[in-house]
Design a protein around this motif. Sequence first.
Motif, PDB file in Angstrom:
ATOM      1  N   ARG A 184       0.843  -1.273   0.005  1.00 58.16           N
ATOM      2  CA  ARG A 184      -0.090   0.003  -0.056  1.00 58.16           C
ATOM      3  C   ARG A 184       0.884   1.189   0.155  1.00 58.16           C
ATOM      4  NH1 ARG A 184      -3.735   3.014  -1.506  1.00 58.16           N
ATOM      5  NH2 ARG A 184      -4.715   4.402  -0.047  1.00 58.16           N
TER       6      ARG A 184
ATOM      7  N   GLU B 117       2.113   1.789  -3.622  1.00 58.41           N
ATOM      8  CA  GLU B 117       1.170   2.575  -4.273  1.00 58.41           C
ATOM      9  C   GLU B 117       0.924   4.005  -4.147  1.00 58.41           C
ATOM     10  OE1 GLU B 117      -3.740   2.000  -3.960  1.00 58.41           O
ATOM     11  OE2 GLU B 117      -2.838   0.124  -3.975  1.00 58.41           O
ATOM     12  N   LEU B 118       0.953   4.269  -2.762  1.00 55.70           N
ATOM     13  CA  LEU B 118       1.019   5.932  -2.418  1.00 55.70           C
ATOM     14  C   LEU B 118       2.150   6.655  -2.886  1.00 55.70           C
ATOM     15  CD1 LEU B 118      -0.251   5.393   1.214  1.00 55.70           C
ATOM     16  CD2 LEU B 118      -1.752   6.425  -0.549  1.00 55.70           C
TER      17      LEU B 118
ATOM     18  N   THR C  87       3.664   5.922  -5.608  1.00 60.11           N
ATOM     19  CA  THR C  87       3.685   5.788  -7.013  1.00 60.11           C
ATOM     20  C   THR C  87       2.380   7.051  -7.580  1.00 60.11           C
ATOM     21  OG1 THR C  87       4.376   3.457  -7.314  1.00 60.11           O
ATOM     22  CG2 THR C  87       3.097   4.688  -9.009  1.00 60.11           C
ATOM     23  N   ARG C  88       1.338   6.765  -6.853  1.00 59.40           N
ATOM     24  CA  ARG C  88       0.511   7.685  -7.101  1.00 59.40           C
ATOM     25  C   ARG C  88       0.448   9.364  -6.671  1.00 59.40           C
ATOM     26  NH1 ARG C  88      -5.028   7.545  -4.156  1.00 59.40           N
ATOM     27  NH2 ARG C  88      -3.920   5.868  -3.058  1.00 59.40           N
ATOM     28  N   ARG C  89       1.235   9.357  -5.751  1.00 53.88           N
ATOM     29  CA  ARG C  89       1.456  10.791  -5.167  1.00 53.88           C
ATOM     30  C   ARG C  89       2.960  11.208  -5.217  1.00 53.88           C
ATOM     31  NH1 ARG C  89      -1.915  10.969   0.474  1.00 53.88           N
ATOM     32  NH2 ARG C  89      -3.998  10.150  -0.213  1.00 53.88           N
ATOM     33  N   GLY C  90       3.592  10.858  -6.314  1.00 47.37           N
ATOM     34  CA  GLY C  90       4.948  11.094  -6.553  1.00 47.37           C
ATOM     35  C   GLY C  90       5.354  12.432  -6.103  1.00 47.37           C
TER      36      GLY C  90
ATOM     37  N   GLU D  38       4.968  13.645  -3.227  1.00 44.34           N
ATOM     38  CA  GLU D  38       4.244  14.664  -2.224  1.00 44.34           C
ATOM     39  C   GLU D  38       5.169  14.279  -0.752  1.00 44.34           C
ATOM     40  OE1 GLU D  38       0.151  13.750   0.221  1.00 44.34           O
ATOM     41  OE2 GLU D  38       0.021  13.288  -1.974  1.00 44.34           O
TER      42      GLU D  38
END
Length: 157
Positions: free
Chosen positions: A65, A68-69, A71-74, A76
């Motif tokens: 998880r 995933e975070l 990757t999705r919120r690069g 941040e």
Amino acid sequence: MSTVSRVSPRFANRSGVWLRGEPPFAMRRPQSVLVVDDEPLLLGVVARALASEGYKVVTAPDAERALELLTRRGGEFSMLLSDVGLPGLSGAELVRRARAIEPALPALLMSADSKEALVRRGVLSADTELLSKPFAVPTLLAKVEQLLEPTSHTFQG
């Protein structure tokens, strides 16, 4: 209006004077910490401690998880804080994979096992930043602040 009410506790003393010449927290971009632990109680304690100091906190129950975070919120997150002993991927493997996504991401691992034992077993390298459990909240906060300093050394892998 009191200056202290608008300034993070990290940056002001009781008289409202800024420490170390830092600007008020409200004027800075909040630093964001991704906290990963499969123990909900510890995850909550760590998240609350960081949030109380003005950090933006995002939590994940496992390495998958967290990746995933990331990757999705690069870009941040200012820092990754993870338990070593996670189900599936270990915290050390999480850091290695996170560095493939964000090479300069500071990381701190937590473990009840000693650093020496983890290095001896090949779980961690000797230059890994590790916070030994149990730890006091002020110790956690000091280590996080140290790693977020621009000149601090981070986990190499």
